[in-house]
Design a protein around this motif. Structure first.
Motif, short mmCIF file in Angstrom:
data_model
loop_
_atom_site.label_atom_id
_atom_site.label_comp_id
_atom_site.label_asym_id
_atom_site.label_seq_id
_atom_site.Cartn_x
_atom_site.Cartn_y
_atom_site.Cartn_z
N GLU A 140 0.85 -1.19 0.00
CA GLU A 140 0.00 0.00 0.00
C GLU A 140 0.89 1.24 0.00
N PRO A 141 0.46 2.32 -0.66
CA PRO A 141 1.29 3.53 -0.69
C PRO A 141 1.21 4.31 0.61
N GLY A 142 2.31 4.96 0.94
CA GLY A 142 2.33 5.86 2.08
C GLY A 142 2.19 5.21 3.43
N ILE A 143 2.46 3.92 3.52
CA ILE A 143 2.27 3.20 4.77
C ILE A 143 3.39 3.53 5.76
N GLN A 144 3.00 3.84 7.00
CA GLN A 144 3.98 4.08 8.06
C GLN A 144 3.89 3.04 9.18
N GLU A 145 2.84 2.22 9.13
CA GLU A 145 2.66 1.19 10.14
C GLU A 145 1.92 0.02 9.52
N VAL A 146 2.34 -1.20 9.85
CA VAL A 146 1.66 -2.40 9.34
C VAL A 146 1.21 -3.25 10.51
N GLN A 147 0.17 -4.02 10.27
CA GLN A 147 -0.35 -4.95 11.26
C GLN A 147 -0.01 -6.36 10.81
N VAL A 148 0.67 -7.10 11.66
CA VAL A 148 1.13 -8.44 11.32
C VAL A 148 0.62 -9.42 12.37
N SER A 149 -0.08 -10.44 11.93
CA SER A 149 -0.51 -11.52 12.82
C SER A 149 0.49 -12.67 12.71
N LEU A 150 1.08 -13.04 13.83
CA LEU A 150 2.06 -14.11 13.85
C LEU A 150 1.37 -15.42 14.21
N PRO A 151 1.39 -16.41 13.33
CA PRO A 151 0.69 -17.67 13.60
C PRO A 151 1.44 -18.52 14.63
N GLY A 152 0.73 -19.50 15.15
CA GLY A 152 1.34 -20.46 16.05
C GLY A 152 1.45 -19.99 17.48
N PRO A 153 0.46 -20.27 18.33
CA PRO A 153 0.52 -19.84 19.74
C PRO A 153 1.74 -20.37 20.47
N GLU A 154 2.29 -21.49 20.01
CA GLU A 154 3.46 -22.07 20.67
C GLU A 154 4.76 -21.75 19.94
N GLU A 155 4.69 -20.86 18.96
CA GLU A 155 5.87 -20.50 18.18
C GLU A 155 6.52 -19.24 18.74
N VAL A 156 7.78 -19.05 18.37
CA VAL A 156 8.45 -17.77 18.57
C VAL A 156 8.97 -17.30 17.21
N TRP A 157 8.97 -15.98 17.00
CA TRP A 157 9.37 -15.39 15.74
C TRP A 157 10.43 -14.32 16.00
N TYR A 158 11.45 -14.30 15.15
CA TYR A 158 12.55 -13.36 15.29
C TYR A 158 12.52 -12.37 14.12
N ASP A 159 12.44 -11.09 14.41
CA ASP A 159 12.57 -10.08 13.37
C ASP A 159 13.99 -10.16 12.82
N ILE A 160 14.13 -10.41 11.51
CA ILE A 160 15.47 -10.64 10.96
C ILE A 160 16.32 -9.38 10.95
N HIS A 161 15.69 -8.21 11.08
CA HIS A 161 16.44 -6.95 11.07
C HIS A 161 16.80 -6.50 12.48
N SER A 162 15.81 -6.42 13.35
CA SER A 162 16.06 -5.93 14.72
C SER A 162 16.49 -7.03 15.68
N LYS A 163 16.26 -8.30 15.30
CA LYS A 163 16.53 -9.48 16.14
C LYS A 163 15.61 -9.56 17.35
N LYS A 164 14.57 -8.75 17.40
CA LYS A 164 13.61 -8.84 18.50
C LYS A 164 12.82 -10.14 18.39
N VAL A 165 12.39 -10.64 19.53
CA VAL A 165 11.66 -11.92 19.59
C VAL A 165 10.20 -11.66 19.93
N TYR A 166 9.30 -12.32 19.21
CA TYR A 166 7.86 -12.16 19.44
C TYR A 166 7.22 -13.54 19.57
N GLY A 167 6.26 -13.63 20.45
CA GLY A 167 5.51 -14.87 20.59
C GLY A 167 4.45 -15.00 19.51
N GLY A 168 4.17 -16.23 19.08
CA GLY A 168 3.15 -16.45 18.08
C GLY A 168 1.75 -16.37 18.67
N GLY A 169 0.76 -16.31 17.79
CA GLY A 169 -0.62 -16.26 18.22
C GLY A 169 -1.13 -14.88 18.53
#
Length: 404
Positions: A250-279
């Motif tokens: 989308e044009p002009g986007i400054q914020e995105v909404q991302v749903s991370l699947p898997g309540p038992e998963e963990v996800w790592y932002d490949i740029h910031s290396k921050k860790v987020y829980g799934g679900g």
């Protein structure tokens, strides 16, 4: 048996394919890629149909299967041209069921608009599910001229798809990245560099597609079939089982909404290396040079860091484990098939023990590729020391741990 109707002279498949294949067996004097126009290969307009046993088929029904034989014959001709030693690369806009055996395809003449960027993602996912794994869309749109932001977002999205290529009609304006200013040039350069770093991962995914049919890119529900919330998601997808790609469309986007699947998963932002829980759902700020991409906990991805060297990036699961593969061959011949000249290495980590070993009973390939470093994210506490065991050897290694 095919009977002659309306002037169509029947011929067995080999007699139909060989003349076309011979066009591609002649050496190219300049060594440049061979490109040809194929608009005049259909039967004459006077040929309306032919009779196959007791069924009549119109030519319009036969056009798609004809494309398949054209694709096949082109590949066979190029293989013959190399004496059977080289893998050909054949790209076709037209294709049919089975075309995935012969080369790459793209989604056709698209338009330089945000709508066409958005629909390129479900189109690529649909083709992948249908077995056509090597597919992509024209970066920037084939028709009309993209604005700088659209061109940037298209490069970023396409760099995360199997087939990645800029392509435009001759009547469009020039669109090389350096024609839009230093900021645009730098952002597109970064997207391409990220693509190159992931080439070992892509190549391994294509090996899996070749051997077991699992496409490199997949809708979320392929990896998370029990989560109904993923069934209608077609703007985000998985690259293999390890990366979650969330292109900005989308044009002009400054914020995105991302749903991370898997309540038992963990996800790592490949740029910031921050860790987020799934679900859960995240709201992440984005700029022109950022695209949310997450590595799944429990995966290992090999990334190129230069010619013949790569890193092995372990992102641990909640249980503290990770596994992945790296496939290597010479990249151009059929020796992987005929002489089993390939290497498939398996990486795993469990209970603090990291293993690298052969993941296939077949295959032997000697090359200069070196895993230069190993990165492990998600450890509960940094190790005090690391010891490497190899046949006949035991040595300590240099350890770098973040201060936090």
């Amino acid at each position: 048996m095919i009977e002659r109707v309306g002037g169509l002279i029947p011929a067995p498949p080999s007699q139909l394919l060989c003349p076309w294949a011979r066009h591609f067996t002649l050496p190219a004097s300049s060594g440049a890629p061979l490109v040809c126009e194929t608009t005049d290969i259909l039967p004459p307009s006077g040929v309306i149909h032919f009779k196959l046993k007791r069924y009549f088929l119109a030519i319009c029904v036969l056009k798609n299967p004809l494309v398949l034989t054209q694709h096949k014959a082109t590949v066979e001709g190029l293989i013959t041209r190399s004496g059977g030693s080289e893998r050909p690369f054949v790209l076709s806009r037209s294709f049919f069921a089975g075309s995935q055996r012969f080369g790459a395809v793209w989604t056709g003449d698209n338009v330089a608009t945000w709508d066409y960027l958005r629909i390129s993602i479900p189109m690529v996912l649909s083709l992948s599910l249908a077995g056509v794994a090597f597919c992509g869309a024209d970066v920037g749109g084939f028709v009309q001229d993209p604005e700088p932001e659209l061109l940037v977002r298209w490069y970023q999205a396409a760099a995360l798809q199997p087939f990645f290529r800029g392509h435009a009609a001759m009547e469009t304006k020039r669109r090389e990245p350096w024609l839009f200013g230093e900021e645009v040039t730098a952002v597109i350069r970064s997207a391409i560099q990220q693509r190159y770093r992931l080439l070992p991962f892509w190549y391994t995914l294509f090996h899996r597609a070749h051997t077991c049919g699992l496409p490199p890119v997949r809708p979320l529900w392929v990896e998370f079939p029990t989560e109904e919330s993923t069934f209608t998601v077609d703007d985000r997808y998985m690259i293999g089982g390890a990366l979650l790609a969330c292109p900005v469309t989308e044009p002009g986007i400054q914020e995105v909404q991302v749903s991370l699947p898997g309540p038992e998963e963990v996800w790592y932002d490949i740029h910031s290396k921050k860790v987020y829980g799934g679900g859960g759902t995240l709201r992440l700020p984005v700029t022109l040079d950022s695209v949310p991409v997450f590595q799944r906990g429990g995966s290992v991805i090999c990334r190129s860091v230069g010619s013949g060297t790569c890193t092995a990036d372990f992102h641990l699961s909640v249980q503290g484990g990770a596994e992945g593969e790296l496939y290597l061959d010479d990249g151009h011949s059929f020796c992987f098939r005929d002489r089993k000249a390939f290497s498939l290495r398996g990486f795993s980590m469990q209970a603090g023990r990291l293993l690298c070993r052969a993941a296939s009973r077949e295959g032997s390939f000697h090359c200069g590729t070196v895993v230069q470093s190993v990165t492990v994210l998600g450890m509960k506490k940094p190790p005090s020391s690391v010891t490497v065991y190899a046949p006949g050897e035991c040595a300590g290694v240099q350890l770098h741990a973040p201060a936090d």
